[in-house]
Design a protein around this motif. Sequence first.
Motif, PDB file in Angstrom:
ATOM      1  N   LEU A  22      -3.796   6.989  -5.660  1.00  0.00           N
ATOM      2  CA  LEU A  22      -2.483   6.122  -6.020  1.00  0.00           C
ATOM      3  C   LEU A  22      -2.139   5.190  -6.455  1.00  0.00           C
ATOM      4  N   ALA A  28      -1.767   0.062   0.570  1.00  0.00           N
ATOM      5  CA  ALA A  28      -1.153   0.428   1.420  1.00  0.00           C
ATOM      6  C   ALA A  28      -0.081   0.499   2.272  1.00  0.00           C
ATOM      7  N   VAL A  31       3.119   2.327   0.665  1.00  0.00           N
ATOM      8  CA  VAL A  31       3.765   3.972   1.330  1.00  0.00           C
ATOM      9  C   VAL A  31       4.061   3.137   2.645  1.00  0.00           C
ATOM     10  N   ASN A  33       6.101   6.909   3.219  1.00  0.00           N
ATOM     11  CA  ASN A  33       6.394   7.643   4.105  1.00  0.00           C
ATOM     12  C   ASN A  33       4.731   8.983   3.639  1.00  0.00           C
ATOM     13  N   CYS A  34       4.147   9.302   3.925  1.00  0.00           N
ATOM     14  CA  CYS A  34       2.683   9.966   3.353  1.00  0.00           C
ATOM     15  C   CYS A  34       2.622  11.137   4.178  1.00  0.00           C
ATOM     16  N   PHE A  37      -0.843  13.004   5.625  1.00  0.00           N
ATOM     17  CA  PHE A  37      -1.965  12.601   4.904  1.00  0.00           C
ATOM     18  C   PHE A  37      -2.677  11.711   5.495  1.00  0.00           C
ATOM     19  N   ILE A  39      -4.664   7.583   5.352  1.00  0.00           N
ATOM     20  CA  ILE A  39      -4.804   6.536   3.133  1.00  0.00           C
ATOM     21  C   ILE A  39      -6.125   6.061   3.178  1.00  0.00           C
ATOM     22  N   VAL A  50      -4.915   8.749  -0.662  1.00  0.00           N
ATOM     23  CA  VAL A  50      -4.210   9.816  -0.058  1.00  0.00           C
ATOM     24  C   VAL A  50      -5.563  11.144   0.109  1.00  0.00           C
ATOM     25  N   VAL A  66       3.802  12.120  -1.564  1.00  0.00           N
ATOM     26  CA  VAL A  66       4.138  10.867  -0.591  1.00  0.00           C
ATOM     27  C   VAL A  66       4.784   9.886  -1.020  1.00  0.00           C
ATOM     28  N   GLU A  67       5.656   9.230  -0.354  1.00  0.00           N
ATOM     29  CA  GLU A  67       6.508   8.646  -0.969  1.00  0.00           C
ATOM     30  C   GLU A  67       5.907   6.886  -1.222  1.00  0.00           C
ATOM     31  N   MET A  68       6.821   6.352  -2.051  1.00  0.00           N
ATOM     32  CA  MET A  68       6.242   4.876  -2.413  1.00  0.00           C
ATOM     33  C   MET A  68       6.979   3.772  -2.834  1.00  0.00           C
TER      34      MET A  68
END
Length: 77
Positions: A22, A28, A31, A33-34, A37, A39, A50, A66-68
Amino acid sequence: MKMIVANPSESEMRTVPVKIYLPKGISADEVINCGKFQINYDFERALYSVSQEVVLEPQETVALEVEMKDVWVIPED
């Protein structure tokens, strides 16, 4: 973050390990939505990553995401 994983084999199913670091400054907690994955934290690089294993059929391609949170928002003032 979006990534594409592909199996170039025309005849064999493959299990592909996927690991991506990342961006610096993302923890963490940022994040959202992973997906599937996991972390992890790399103490040597001081970065989160991830990872997961993806099973792909011959010639199969999958897109993973992966949404951050956007931690780089700059206030208008």
